[in-house]
Design a protein around this motif. Structure first.
Motif, PDB file in Angstrom:
ATOM      1  N   MET A 146      -2.711  -6.012   6.083  1.00 36.29           N
ATOM      2  CA  MET A 146      -2.929  -5.562   7.633  1.00 36.29           C
ATOM      3  C   MET A 146      -2.660  -6.561   8.589  1.00 36.29           C
ATOM      4  O   MET A 146      -2.160  -6.110   9.701  1.00 36.29           O
ATOM      5  N   ALA A 147      -2.882  -7.757   8.377  1.00 36.77           N
ATOM      6  CA  ALA A 147      -2.697  -8.981   9.215  1.00 36.77           C
ATOM      7  C   ALA A 147      -1.145  -8.941   9.379  1.00 36.77           C
ATOM      8  O   ALA A 147      -0.643  -9.020  10.490  1.00 36.77           O
ATOM      9  N   ALA A 148      -0.608  -8.864   8.301  1.00 40.14           N
ATOM     10  CA  ALA A 148       0.991  -9.055   8.389  1.00 40.14           C
ATOM     11  C   ALA A 148       1.491  -7.678   9.160  1.00 40.14           C
ATOM     12  O   ALA A 148       2.690  -8.120   9.892  1.00 40.14           O
ATOM     13  N   SER A 196       1.715  -2.544  -4.421  1.00 43.31           N
ATOM     14  CA  SER A 196       1.857  -1.051  -4.400  1.00 43.31           C
ATOM     15  C   SER A 196       0.473  -0.247  -4.347  1.00 43.31           C
ATOM     16  O   SER A 196       0.333   0.523  -3.371  1.00 43.31           O
ATOM     17  N   LYS A 197      -0.382  -0.749  -5.060  1.00 41.78           N
ATOM     18  CA  LYS A 197      -1.848  -0.100  -5.185  1.00 41.78           C
ATOM     19  C   LYS A 197      -2.427  -0.257  -3.980  1.00 41.78           C
ATOM     20  O   LYS A 197      -3.000   0.576  -3.151  1.00 41.78           O
ATOM     21  N   GLU A 198      -2.337  -1.540  -3.266  1.00 41.12           N
ATOM     22  CA  GLU A 198      -3.182  -2.024  -2.055  1.00 41.12           C
ATOM     23  C   GLU A 198      -2.509  -0.853  -0.657  1.00 41.12           C
ATOM     24  O   GLU A 198      -3.150  -0.533   0.191  1.00 41.12           O
ATOM     25  N   LEU A 199      -1.306  -0.776  -0.692  1.00 38.03           N
ATOM     26  CA  LEU A 199      -0.593  -0.201   0.242  1.00 38.03           C
ATOM     27  C   LEU A 199      -0.915   1.451   0.085  1.00 38.03           C
ATOM     28  O   LEU A 199      -1.311   1.993   1.115  1.00 38.03           O
ATOM     29  N   GLN A 200      -1.006   1.915  -1.059  1.00 39.62           N
ATOM     30  CA  GLN A 200      -1.513   3.195  -1.209  1.00 39.62           C
ATOM     31  C   GLN A 200      -2.732   3.380  -0.818  1.00 39.62           C
ATOM     32  O   GLN A 200      -2.981   4.318  -0.133  1.00 39.62           O
ATOM     33  N   LEU A 201      -3.780   2.589  -0.999  1.00 40.04           N
ATOM     34  CA  LEU A 201      -5.077   2.839  -0.451  1.00 40.04           C
ATOM     35  C   LEU A 201      -5.236   2.440   0.888  1.00 40.04           C
ATOM     36  O   LEU A 201      -6.029   3.385   1.352  1.00 40.04           O
ATOM     37  N   LEU A 251      -4.937   3.975   7.783  1.00 43.92           N
ATOM     38  CA  LEU A 251      -4.819   2.413   8.414  1.00 43.92           C
ATOM     39  C   LEU A 251      -3.165   2.312   8.513  1.00 43.92           C
ATOM     40  O   LEU A 251      -2.900   1.652   9.352  1.00 43.92           O
ATOM     41  N   ILE A 252      -2.249   2.506   7.685  1.00 38.12           N
ATOM     42  CA  ILE A 252      -1.048   2.231   7.613  1.00 38.12           C
ATOM     43  C   ILE A 252      -0.259   3.625   7.114  1.00 38.12           C
ATOM     44  O   ILE A 252      -0.693   4.560   6.724  1.00 38.12           O
ATOM     45  N   ILE A 299       1.721  -0.162  10.696  1.00 39.90           N
ATOM     46  CA  ILE A 299       0.226   0.092  10.866  1.00 39.90           C
ATOM     47  C   ILE A 299       0.081   1.268  12.002  1.00 39.90           C
ATOM     48  O   ILE A 299       0.888   1.421  12.817  1.00 39.90           O
ATOM     49  N   THR A 300      -1.177   1.987  11.842  1.00 40.19           N
ATOM     50  CA  THR A 300      -1.271   3.078  12.465  1.00 40.19           C
ATOM     51  C   THR A 300      -2.091   2.990  13.842  1.00 40.19           C
ATOM     52  O   THR A 300      -2.397   1.609  13.918  1.00 40.19           O
TER      53      THR A 300
END
Length: 117
Positions: A34-36, A60-65, A71-72, A88-89
């Motif tokens: 999220m920071a990036a 990949s897993k974290e981006l999917q979650l 949030l993204i 980021i949304t």
């Protein structure tokens, strides 16, 4: 004892909010992702370079979650080869102040601890 109930209720409500946030941001990668992304859209390989130590499967897993939680979002770029940006949304931007405050506190803490060593 009756006078303590409003304070106890407020405390319990705060704990629920903290638990909800921890459920979303558990682990060591999601807040870094999220920071990036607060600095602008990133491609998958950009995120891999920025976030030291994260593996491809974990990213990949974290981006999917994060996407599942709104949030993204993934933006597919019509190019050859097809590229994907992670953005980021509007809702995800609400995490920005928390991320900045966490970063500020961490940097201050690092100085505090390093000053004592």
């Amino acid at each position: 004892m009756e006078a303590c109930k409003p304070v106890l209720s407020e405390c319990m409500q705060q704990m629920k909010g903290i638990q909800d946030a921890l459920d979303i941001f558990n682990g060591k990668w999601k807040i870094k992702i999220m920071a990036a992304l607060t600095f602008g859209p990133k491609r998958y390989t950009d995120l891999q370079m920025i976030i030291e130590g994260i593996g491809t499967k974990m990213l990949s897993k974290e981006l999917q979650l994060l996407e599942l939680n709104g949030l993204i979002r993934r933006e597919v770029i019509a190019s050859k080869p097809v590229a994907v940006n992670y953005v980021i949304t509007e809702y995800g931007l609400t995490v920005g102040p928390v991320v900045r405050e966490l970063s500020h506190w961490g940097n201050t803490h690092r100085k505090q601890v390093m000053g004592r060593i």
